[in-house]
Design an enzyme around this catalytic site. Sequence first.
Site, PDB file in Angstrom:
ATOM      1  CG  HIS A   1      -4.953   5.177   4.301  1.00 18.64           C
ATOM      2  ND1 HIS A   1      -4.415   4.672   3.153  1.00 18.64           N
ATOM      3  CD2 HIS A   1      -3.911   5.629   5.051  1.00 18.64           C
ATOM      4  CE1 HIS A   1      -3.099   4.816   3.190  1.00 18.64           C
ATOM      5  NE2 HIS A   1      -2.763   5.387   4.330  1.00 18.64           N
TER       6      HIS A   1
ATOM      7  CB  THR B   1      -5.056   4.719  -5.406  1.00 20.81           C
ATOM      8  OG1 THR B   1      -5.819   5.272  -4.331  1.00 20.81           O
ATOM      9  CG2 THR B   1      -4.814   5.770  -6.465  1.00 20.81           C
TER      10      THR B   1
ATOM     11  CD  GLU C   1      -0.275   6.990   6.176  1.00 18.55           C
ATOM     12  OE1 GLU C   1       0.757   7.088   6.857  1.00 18.55           O
ATOM     13  OE2 GLU C   1      -0.567   5.957   5.537  1.00 18.55           O
TER      14      GLU C   1
ATOM     15  CB  CYS D   1      -9.516   4.677   0.557  1.00 11.20           C
ATOM     16  SG  CYS D   1      -7.852   5.134   1.103  1.00 11.20           S
TER      17      CYS D   1
ATOM     18  CG  ASP E   1      -1.830   1.216   1.278  1.00 14.77           C
ATOM     19  OD1 ASP E   1      -2.412   1.557   0.227  1.00 14.77           O
ATOM     20  OD2 ASP E   1      -1.975   1.853   2.346  1.00 14.77           O
ATOM     21  CB  SER E   2       0.223   4.789  -0.660  1.00 17.40           C
ATOM     22  OG  SER E   2      -0.942   4.894   0.139  1.00 17.40           O
TER      23      SER E   2
ATOM     24  CB  CYS F   1      -3.045   0.462  -2.546  1.00 16.32           C
ATOM     25  SG  CYS F   1      -3.174   2.175  -3.089  1.00 16.32           S
TER      26      CYS F   1
ATOM     27  CE1 TYR G   1       2.479   5.497  -3.605  1.00 16.10           C
ATOM     28  CE2 TYR G   1       1.403   3.607  -4.598  1.00 16.10           C
ATOM     29  CZ  TYR G   1       2.525   4.195  -4.071  1.00 16.10           C
ATOM     30  OH  TYR G   1       3.702   3.488  -4.011  1.00 16.10           O
TER      31      TYR G   1
HETATM   32  N1  DGL Z   1      -4.737   3.370   0.828  1.00 16.49           N
HETATM   33  C1  DGL Z   1      -4.803   3.729  -0.523  1.00 16.49           C
HETATM   34  C2  DGL Z   1      -6.086   3.324  -1.193  1.00 16.49           C
HETATM   35  O1  DGL Z   1      -6.666   2.325  -0.801  1.00 16.49           O
HETATM   36  C3  DGL Z   1      -4.233   5.042  -1.002  1.00 16.49           C
HETATM   37  C4  DGL Z   1      -4.280   6.246  -0.150  1.00 16.49           C
HETATM   38  C5  DGL Z   1      -3.384   7.317  -0.752  1.00 16.49           C
HETATM   39  O2  DGL Z   1      -2.170   7.086  -0.749  1.00 16.49           O
HETATM   40  O3  DGL Z   1      -3.908   8.336  -1.253  1.00 16.49           O
HETATM   41  O4  DGL Z   1      -6.517   3.927  -2.151  1.00 16.49           O
END
Ligand code: DGL
Length: 288
Positions: free
Chosen positions: A190, A79, A157, A188, A14-15, A77, A46
Amino acid sequence: MKQDLRKQPIGIFDSGVGGLTVYRALREALPHEDFIYLGDTARLPYGTKSKETVERYTINAARLLQKQEIKFLVVACNTASAYALDALQNALPDLSYCGVLAAGAEASVKTTRNGKIAVLATEGTVRSGTYINFIKKLRADADVQMQACQMLVALAEEGWCDGVEAETIISRYLNELEPGFDTILLGCTHFPILIPTFRKLCSPDVNIVDSASVTALTVRDLLVARNLKNPQETPGTETFLATDLPERFARVGKHFLGCDIADRVHLTSLITSPFDFEDEDFLLGSVA
Ligand code: DGL
């Protein structure tokens, strides 16, 4: 001597720390597997980057994990799953992997009663339109609205999962939605850490789902079908790689996993040559 592929680790990427929500579900579904998690914290977020950039970062990350001899990669992730899986397939045709979008779509379609689904995701995932295609494939008459909620990545984060700041920002995004949906898909990785605050702000009739548990079960089934499940009976190991500030990754990661991982987080670098992408060189930190 030929290596037993079943005993190789599973890679997760993941990012940042968001993919730990998927890792937690994977660890539960596959307790005897060894995992290597890579969080590209140096280049997060990302969600605000172009498709081309996310493709490049994803291939970088997958190559680094491939050098750790993973048997399977989970692109944890949304994205990267929305933008980069075709590029990944072209760049690394021998790598077995899965993303998280199909699982998220499945979870939302299984849950909705009225077919009205609100997908909250990063700017990039929304722009890609990929979730709508996945959901419509499963339920053609689904009414899907997408809302970019990029600030929630920063909140997660930061570890600010509740309190007035989280509530204010989440409310602002929820107010953008057309009413009538009965399911929110957190598109997402996160965002699930913010579920208690979402729950506080949403009507009890609204279901909140994410891709973690369906992804974990999909990966388990795939490993079984391909005879790749680790036969060992002892608990698997876990290693975390962060491309910047491992101590920060450990601190925030503790919120996501509910335990201290500081002794298992290592610094790694993803260095790409500006001249020749194919010639990128990776500086690996030690992997316990
Ligand atoms: N956790 C990531 C996702 O599921 C990306 C979050 C990011 O880096 O903008 O899209």
